[in-house]
Design a protein around this motif. Structure first.
Motif, mmCIF file in Angstrom:
data_model
loop_
_atom_site.group_PDB
_atom_site.id
_atom_site.type_symbol
_atom_site.label_atom_id
_atom_site.label_comp_id
_atom_site.label_asym_id
_atom_site.label_seq_id
_atom_site.Cartn_x
_atom_site.Cartn_y
_atom_site.Cartn_z
ATOM 1 N N TRP A 1 0.852 -1.092 0.184
ATOM 2 C CA TRP A 1 0.082 -0.047 -0.030
ATOM 3 C C TRP A 1 1.010 1.093 0.032
ATOM 4 O O TRP A 1 0.589 2.334 -0.673
ATOM 5 C CB TRP A 1 -1.116 -0.066 1.154
ATOM 6 N N SER A 2 1.651 1.151 0.962
ATOM 7 C CA SER A 2 2.744 2.485 0.899
ATOM 8 C C SER A 2 4.113 2.388 1.465
ATOM 9 O O SER A 2 4.310 1.087 2.196
ATOM 10 C CB SER A 2 2.036 3.543 2.035
ATOM 11 N N VAL A 3 4.908 3.100 1.522
ATOM 12 C CA VAL A 3 6.170 3.033 2.070
ATOM 13 C C VAL A 3 6.104 3.089 3.667
ATOM 14 O O VAL A 3 6.754 2.301 4.251
ATOM 15 C CB VAL A 3 6.922 4.186 1.476
ATOM 16 N N ASP A 4 5.033 3.700 4.152
ATOM 17 C CA ASP A 4 4.789 3.690 5.663
ATOM 18 C C ASP A 4 4.478 2.089 6.197
ATOM 19 O O ASP A 4 4.984 1.809 7.016
ATOM 20 C CB ASP A 4 3.537 4.837 5.998
ATOM 21 N N ASP A 5 3.705 1.638 5.285
ATOM 22 C CA ASP A 5 3.217 0.110 5.678
ATOM 23 C C ASP A 5 4.625 -0.749 5.455
ATOM 24 O O ASP A 5 4.701 -1.781 6.427
ATOM 25 C CB ASP A 5 1.920 -0.367 4.667
ATOM 26 N N THR A 6 5.284 -0.601 4.542
ATOM 27 C CA THR A 6 6.650 -1.332 4.229
ATOM 28 C C THR A 6 7.333 -1.040 5.628
ATOM 29 O O THR A 6 8.042 -2.097 6.186
ATOM 30 C CB THR A 6 7.226 -0.865 3.259
ATOM 31 N N VAL A 7 7.594 0.166 6.363
ATOM 32 C CA VAL A 7 8.270 0.477 7.322
ATOM 33 C C VAL A 7 7.676 -0.378 8.578
ATOM 34 O O VAL A 7 8.413 -0.873 9.334
ATOM 35 C CB VAL A 7 8.371 1.881 7.625
ATOM 36 N N THR A 8 6.202 -0.549 8.602
ATOM 37 C CA THR A 8 5.739 -1.210 9.510
ATOM 38 C C THR A 8 6.074 -2.753 9.496
ATOM 39 O O THR A 8 6.383 -3.317 10.445
ATOM 40 C CB THR A 8 4.036 -0.933 9.534
ATOM 41 N N CYS A 9 5.943 -3.158 8.372
ATOM 42 C CA CYS A 9 6.532 -4.593 8.005
ATOM 43 C C CYS A 9 7.646 -4.999 8.316
ATOM 44 O O CYS A 9 7.844 -6.042 9.116
ATOM 45 C CB CYS A 9 6.321 -4.933 6.468
ATOM 46 N N ILE A 10 8.710 -4.028 8.229
ATOM 47 C CA ILE A 10 10.121 -4.154 8.550
ATOM 48 C C ILE A 10 10.146 -4.228 9.955
ATOM 49 O O ILE A 10 10.972 -5.182 10.722
ATOM 50 C CB ILE A 10 10.885 -3.237 8.186
ATOM 51 N N GLU A 11 9.557 -3.494 10.835
ATOM 52 C CA GLU A 11 9.348 -3.373 12.306
ATOM 53 C C GLU A 11 8.887 -4.760 12.860
ATOM 54 O O GLU A 11 9.298 -5.247 14.038
ATOM 55 C CB GLU A 11 8.717 -2.273 12.818
ATOM 56 N N LEU A 12 7.556 -5.067 12.387
ATOM 57 C CA LEU A 12 7.099 -6.379 12.778
ATOM 58 C C LEU A 12 7.913 -7.575 12.857
ATOM 59 O O LEU A 12 8.131 -8.358 13.352
ATOM 60 C CB LEU A 12 5.761 -6.432 12.031
#
Length: 146
Positions: A72-83
């Motif tokens: 969806w977005s770069v922000d969601d990718t950042v969330t994925c990386i953190e998870l």
């Protein structure tokens, strides 16, 4: 193939677009999601399953994620990386990400994983040229073995 090779295997299936949900095997293999992909929704559900039902000291845990690499977005990718970094990778034997080539997906997600987890010994990625190559990818994941 996996069920024949590994006794006592328990499989769980998550599908997602903007929202993730657990489904049975038949639904998983016959559902086509479209648009609004938020990968983090699946990673949150995966992390919750592991936390609630699969203590790492009692289970060998091997999540597999297959995608066209669109998020969806770069922000969601950042969330994925953190998870992955904080909740999933510390609890699993190996996390496998296979990205199926698609004319519709951006293909960016595998690049993000490779960039952020290049030195992680329990995250393996694979670029898959088409649906017929998925089984070879799974065998390759398991051949990297942990």
């Amino acid at each position: 193939w996996l069920r024949r090779q590994y006794k006592g295997l328990e499989s769980r299936y998550i599908i997602h677009d903007a929202v993730a949900r657990e489904v049975d095997r038949d639904t998983f293999f016959h559902t086509r999601e479209s648009g609004g992909t938020m990968i983090s929704s699946a990673y949150k559900l995966c992390a919750k399953m592991i936390e609630d039902e699969y203590p790492p000291d009692q289970w060998n845990i091997y999540p597999f994620h297959f995608s066209d690499g669109d998020n969806w977005s770069v922000d969601d990718t950042v969330t994925c990386i953190e998870l992955l970094r904080s909740q999933i990778l510390p609890r699993v034997d190996q996390f496998a990400y296979g990205q199926v080539e698609s004319p519709y997906g951006s293909g960016q997600f595998i690049k993000d994983l490779d960039e952020h987890f290049d030195s992680a010994d329990n995250l393996v990625t694979s670029e898959i040229k088409g649906k017929e190559a998925i089984m070879d990818s799974i065998k390759d994941f398991l051949g990297k073995g942990r």
